[in-house]
Design a protein around this motif. Sequence first.
Motif, short mmCIF file in Angstrom:
data_model
loop_
_atom_site.label_atom_id
_atom_site.label_comp_id
_atom_site.label_asym_id
_atom_site.label_seq_id
_atom_site.Cartn_x
_atom_site.Cartn_y
_atom_site.Cartn_z
N GLU A 30 -50.19 19.66 20.27
CA GLU A 30 -50.69 19.22 18.66
C GLU A 30 -51.85 19.68 17.91
N THR A 31 -52.81 19.07 18.45
CA THR A 31 -54.59 19.36 18.00
C THR A 31 -55.51 20.07 18.69
N TYR A 32 -55.69 20.73 20.15
CA TYR A 32 -56.14 21.34 20.68
C TYR A 32 -57.32 22.32 19.84
N ARG A 33 -56.40 23.13 19.26
CA ARG A 33 -56.87 23.90 18.05
C ARG A 33 -57.71 23.40 16.75
N ASP A 34 -58.36 22.11 17.00
CA ASP A 34 -59.19 20.92 16.15
C ASP A 34 -59.69 20.54 16.85
N SER A 35 -59.49 20.10 17.61
CA SER A 35 -60.39 19.22 18.54
C SER A 35 -60.74 19.06 19.69
N TYR A 36 -61.57 19.27 20.06
CA TYR A 36 -61.64 19.98 21.68
C TYR A 36 -62.99 19.16 22.29
N ASP A 37 -63.91 19.56 23.68
CA ASP A 37 -64.88 18.60 23.89
C ASP A 37 -65.29 19.68 24.67
N ASP A 38 -65.88 20.73 24.18
CA ASP A 38 -66.62 22.30 25.07
C ASP A 38 -67.45 21.82 24.78
N HIS A 39 -68.15 21.56 24.03
CA HIS A 39 -69.64 22.11 23.07
C HIS A 39 -70.39 22.57 23.63
N GLU A 40 -71.21 21.91 25.02
CA GLU A 40 -72.22 22.41 26.03
C GLU A 40 -72.25 23.85 26.58
N LEU A 41 -69.88 23.99 26.55
CA LEU A 41 -70.36 25.52 27.49
C LEU A 41 -70.01 26.13 25.63
N LEU A 42 -69.58 25.96 24.90
CA LEU A 42 -70.11 26.72 23.84
C LEU A 42 -71.72 27.11 23.42
N GLN A 43 -72.52 25.94 23.34
CA GLN A 43 -73.81 26.72 23.45
C GLN A 43 -74.06 27.57 24.32
N VAL A 44 -73.77 27.25 25.55
CA VAL A 44 -74.29 28.21 26.40
C VAL A 44 -73.76 29.58 25.93
N ALA A 45 -72.79 29.86 25.49
CA ALA A 45 -71.59 30.65 24.71
C ALA A 45 -72.72 31.67 23.32
N HIS A 46 -73.17 30.70 23.17
CA HIS A 46 -73.82 31.44 21.56
C HIS A 46 -75.40 31.61 22.09
N GLN A 47 -76.22 31.48 23.21
CA GLN A 47 -77.41 31.78 23.92
C GLN A 47 -77.06 32.70 24.77
N SER A 48 -75.84 33.53 24.56
CA SER A 48 -75.31 34.53 25.18
C SER A 48 -75.74 35.78 24.81
N PRO A 49 -75.73 37.34 25.29
CA PRO A 49 -76.46 37.78 25.11
C PRO A 49 -75.56 38.66 24.30
N HIS A 50 -74.12 38.15 23.97
CA HIS A 50 -72.61 38.95 23.89
C HIS A 50 -73.24 38.72 22.53
N PHE A 51 -73.62 36.48 21.66
CA PHE A 51 -73.48 36.72 20.76
C PHE A 51 -75.39 36.78 20.18
N THR A 52 -76.29 37.20 21.47
CA THR A 52 -77.23 37.46 20.47
C THR A 52 -77.70 39.45 20.79
N GLN A 53 -77.44 40.11 20.46
CA GLN A 53 -77.18 41.12 20.79
C GLN A 53 -77.70 42.18 19.03
N LEU A 54 -76.31 41.66 18.58
CA LEU A 54 -76.84 42.33 17.64
C LEU A 54 -77.67 41.37 16.08
N GLU A 55 -78.30 41.94 15.28
CA GLU A 55 -79.04 40.92 14.53
C GLU A 55 -78.12 40.84 13.49
N VAL A 56 -77.56 39.32 13.26
CA VAL A 56 -76.52 39.24 11.86
C VAL A 56 -76.21 40.20 11.03
N GLU A 57 -77.62 40.35 10.18
CA GLU A 57 -77.40 41.54 8.93
C GLU A 57 -77.24 42.92 9.45
N SER A 58 -77.38 42.93 10.34
CA SER A 58 -76.32 44.48 10.93
C SER A 58 -74.81 44.71 11.24
#
Length: 458
Positions: free
Chosen positions: A427-455
């Motif tokens: 019932e709650t997995y979509r709103d409550s999770y404990d993978d924040h460290e993984l999330l940081q790794v994801a956001h620092q990866s080339p997948h998220f940094t490859q495009l300028e956000v403005e573009s």
Amino acid sequence: MVSDRSQPSKNVCVIGAGPSGLVAARELRKEGHNVVVFEQSHDVGGQWLYDPNVEVEDPLGRETSLSVHSSIYASLRLTSPREIMGFTDFPFLEKKGRDMRRFPGHGELLMYLSDFCAFFGLREMIRFNTKVEYVGMLDYGEFGKDLRWVVRSKEKKCEKMVEEVFDAVVVATGHYSKPRLPSIRGMEAWKRKLMHSHVYRVPEPFRNEVVVVVGNSLSGQDISMELVDVAKDIYLSAKSTDVSVGLSRVISKHENLHLCPQIDSLQEDGRIVFVDGTWVIADTIVYCTGYSYSFPFLDTKGIVVVDDDRVGPLYEHTFPPSLAPSLSFIGIPRKLIGFPFFESQAKWIAQLLSGKRALPSWDEMMNSIKEFYHSRDVAGVPKHNTHDIACFEYCDKYGDNVGFPHLEEWRKELCLSALTNADANLETYRDSYDDHELLQVAHQSPHFTQLEVESIPM
């Protein structure tokens, strides 16, 4: 296999402007092909283009040609976090003023696909409100010779059929539209309300009803949980009553939600008898029993067939050996991280058609298919689950055909983390999770940094 034979650009027809059709169009154009995408709806999105108008549809979806393509219900949210969903070069970012949840509603994914279209200028290739009625071979000769395809299409407001010839056809019509129904004794005799989840949209019509939901897949669980607030009683009928911790918790929390075994028979008086001999009288049965592959427009003279939901023979779930590469399918495999996989399929198809790559021989492809079928049989996988992959290694191996990058470790781990969380906390997995460290790794990866956000269009 790399080929040194470059070929002139092809005229290619892509059927469907959902995620797989859109990325196919982009990759084909990138390879210099001329592309026309046929889309029967008024906009892009395919399955993700929510359609509330289900009154026109047969509730069990038994017609060969369906009026409604999307099977999405109003409250549906993604079961995977947005971070893993994006195409490799176009991250699924949070946008201010939109649904910024990690597991957003279906409308947010539709907006992502719309952004993808705008960013890569894909709309100019799409003919909206145009349904493909027939696809067949112009002249089927000998293997390896250039095949061409006759495509007949009809625009919604026009009765006139348009016939065109293409060098290649890519079928990208999805696999969540044609209801798959179980075979239950007495189905024809049961005269109360019957429907497949394909036409379920909102819970209100079931107020104060006794509802039997058949199948405890994701949609069966979701719909059951949504009905607890309006229905009198919900009986969730599952193949096995040995269910996940998360589902057990939900059932113990709601007095009007009951877990039942499979149905043995349906009776004329409204009774539903389960295999353990217990029974209930219900107002409605909702079949959440999955979907079948269906290509009513496609005429391959029996070369490609759908046999108990095994589409074949298909080399790597994509190419029928006798008709490849001029006929291909994108989006047949299930139970994988879809968008990157569709992208690797699209690249392979586009490069084969331009002559940059070559397929193995007909014999090698057919042997590979036979070996795959045999491995599924030995593993006890039912035929109708042939295309359920559930394997990161396969996705990586598939991408090697075109040098497509392997799935990032963070993408795999976030996927597994969401599955584990859903298993325990349905019932709650979509709103409550404990993978924040993984999330940081994801956001620092080339997948998220490859495009300028403005573009990226906001």
